[in-house]
Scaffold this motif. Structure first.
Motif, PDB file in Angstrom:
ATOM      1  N   GLY A 104      32.142  68.240  -7.727  1.00  0.00           N
ATOM      2  CA  GLY A 104      31.104  69.260  -7.665  1.00  0.00           C
ATOM      3  C   GLY A 104      31.630  70.681  -7.693  1.00  0.00           C
ATOM      4  O   GLY A 104      31.022  71.567  -8.296  1.00  0.00           O
ATOM      5  N   THR A 118      28.180  68.931  -1.631  1.00  0.00           N
ATOM      6  CA  THR A 118      28.168  67.806  -2.554  1.00  0.00           C
ATOM      7  C   THR A 118      27.024  66.879  -2.186  1.00  0.00           C
ATOM      8  O   THR A 118      26.817  66.555  -1.025  1.00  0.00           O
ATOM      9  N   GLY A 119      26.306  66.413  -3.160  1.00  0.00           N
ATOM     10  CA  GLY A 119      25.121  65.598  -2.929  1.00  0.00           C
ATOM     11  C   GLY A 119      23.889  66.446  -3.139  1.00  0.00           C
ATOM     12  O   GLY A 119      23.061  66.157  -4.008  1.00  0.00           O
ATOM     13  N   LEU A 120      23.777  67.525  -2.381  1.00  0.00           N
ATOM     14  CA  LEU A 120      22.648  68.433  -2.560  1.00  0.00           C
ATOM     15  C   LEU A 120      22.744  69.140  -3.905  1.00  0.00           C
ATOM     16  O   LEU A 120      21.730  69.420  -4.551  1.00  0.00           O
ATOM     17  N   GLU A 157      23.943  67.867  -6.712  1.00  0.00           N
ATOM     18  CA  GLU A 157      23.452  66.940  -7.729  1.00  0.00           C
ATOM     19  C   GLU A 157      21.928  66.851  -7.704  1.00  0.00           C
ATOM     20  O   GLU A 157      21.271  66.830  -8.753  1.00  0.00           O
ATOM     21  N   LEU A 158      21.359  66.806  -6.511  1.00  0.00           N
ATOM     22  CA  LEU A 158      19.901  66.724  -6.383  1.00  0.00           C
ATOM     23  C   LEU A 158      19.229  67.995  -6.904  1.00  0.00           C
ATOM     24  O   LEU A 158      18.161  67.933  -7.525  1.00  0.00           O
ATOM     25  N   THR A 159      19.857  69.145  -6.667  1.00  0.00           N
ATOM     26  CA  THR A 159      19.291  70.412  -7.135  1.00  0.00           C
ATOM     27  C   THR A 159      19.292  70.480  -8.658  1.00  0.00           C
ATOM     28  O   THR A 159      18.307  70.906  -9.276  1.00  0.00           O
ATOM     29  N   LEU A 215      21.372  61.009 -11.655  1.00  0.00           N
ATOM     30  CA  LEU A 215      22.006  62.032 -10.840  1.00  0.00           C
ATOM     31  C   LEU A 215      21.392  62.080  -9.441  1.00  0.00           C
ATOM     32  O   LEU A 215      22.084  62.335  -8.450  1.00  0.00           O
ATOM     33  N   ILE A 216      20.090  61.835  -9.346  1.00  0.00           N
ATOM     34  CA  ILE A 216      19.434  61.756  -8.036  1.00  0.00           C
ATOM     35  C   ILE A 216      20.043  60.619  -7.215  1.00  0.00           C
ATOM     36  O   ILE A 216      20.342  60.768  -6.026  1.00  0.00           O
ATOM     37  N   GLY A 275      23.462  61.695  -6.066  1.00  0.00           N
ATOM     38  CA  GLY A 275      23.367  62.678  -4.996  1.00  0.00           C
ATOM     39  C   GLY A 275      22.999  62.050  -3.665  1.00  0.00           C
ATOM     40  O   GLY A 275      23.558  62.398  -2.618  1.00  0.00           O
ATOM     41  N   ARG A 305      26.034  60.342  -2.238  1.00  0.00           N
ATOM     42  CA  ARG A 305      27.019  61.270  -1.679  1.00  0.00           C
ATOM     43  C   ARG A 305      26.549  61.892  -0.365  1.00  0.00           C
ATOM     44  O   ARG A 305      27.369  62.308   0.455  1.00  0.00           O
ATOM     45  N   LEU A 306      25.227  61.944  -0.174  1.00  0.00           N
ATOM     46  CA  LEU A 306      24.694  62.441   1.091  1.00  0.00           C
ATOM     47  C   LEU A 306      24.614  61.334   2.140  1.00  0.00           C
ATOM     48  O   LEU A 306      24.294  61.611   3.302  1.00  0.00           O
TER      49      LEU A 306
END
Length: 255
Positions: free
Chosen positions: A50, A104-106, A108-110, A243-244, A247, A250-251
């Motif tokens: 990321g 990281t995680g957020l 990808e979600l964004t 990608l969701i 993400g 990763r969260l």
């Protein structure tokens, strides 16, 4: 000068895939006016860390859009670009102040949420046109570009509403995106990102992107845009959903 054993921290097979993909996505943007950069970052997000995603993508797109802007310079709508510049500079300053505080995680979600909104969200109001509206668009999209990378569809939406020929749309979009990605070199460089580790990969992706741009400009106006738009929209949607999932993993929301 001989190539190093590794072009970047990524696996060699992944690097080759990204170099070839840069050709394809540049061809898409040159022939369809928009979409290639979004497809590229959506794919890069699946395989890159990321912290490197947005700065590396930004430099590759700087080269790709810069080449396309030069190749189509005679069609550029200068008044739109002039109105876009002040807002873009303000947006870049704002982004440098609060740069990449997304974990990281957020991140990808964004990116996924932003892409899905530009694909399926409501259209832009007519009052967004004009110098003030274009300057505001420049500020907002440049700020978002430094956070999520994939602001191209939103920028294109503003430019297309101004009308003009397809060649003018492609040229003006390329020039605006060149400016946006240029600001990332300063923003991420000031934030301490080490571009040196990625320079060979960036250089080869830019070179392959120039080839893709040349091919795409040859196809401009000859493709069935309606059919391609449907396939491309659903392709991006599937990548966004993937990608969701990544993400959320990763969260730690899902296993």
């Amino acid at each position: 000068m001989p190539l190093p054993d590794s072009l970047s921290p990524l696996d060699g097979g992944v690097e080759l895939l990204l170099i070839l993909l840069s050709t394809l996505t540049s061809m898409i943007s040159a022939s369809m006016g928009v979409g290639g950069g979004t497809l590229l970052i959506m794919t890069m997000a699946q395989v890159m860390p990321g912290a490197a995603l947005i700065p590396v993508h930004g430099m590759v797109q700087l080269g790709s859009n810069g080449g396309r802007a030069l190749m189509t310079l005679r069609h550029l709508a200068w008044p739109i670009l002039a109105a876009f510049v002040p807002g873009a500079l303000v947006g870049a300053l704002a982004a440098s102040w609060m740069l990449v505080r997304l974990p990281t995680g957020l991140l990808e979600l964004t990116i996924a949420g932003f892409v899905l909104f530009t694909l399926w969200g409501p259209g832009l109001p007519k009052r967004s046109l004009g110098q003030v509206g274009t300057a505001v668009a420049g500020g907002i999209t440049t700020f978002l570009s430094s956070l999520v990378g994939a602001s191209g569809p939103m920028v294109a939406a503003f430019i297309k509403q101004h009308g003009g020929s397809r060649q003018s749309t492609v040229a003006t979009f390329a020039a605006c995106m060149t400016l946006q990605h240029l600001t990332k070199a300063f923003v991420f460089g000031a934030a301490g990102f080490v571009f040196r580790d990625w320079l060979w990969l960036i250089a080869l992706m830019i070179a392959s992107g120039v080839v893709g741009t040349w091919l795409g400009l040859r196809l401009l106006g000859r493709l069935s845009e309606r059919r391609f738009d449907g396939l491309f929209r659903w392709g991006l949607t599937l990548l966004a959903l993937r990608l969701i999932w990544l993400g959320l993993q990763r969260l730690g929301v899902i296993g």
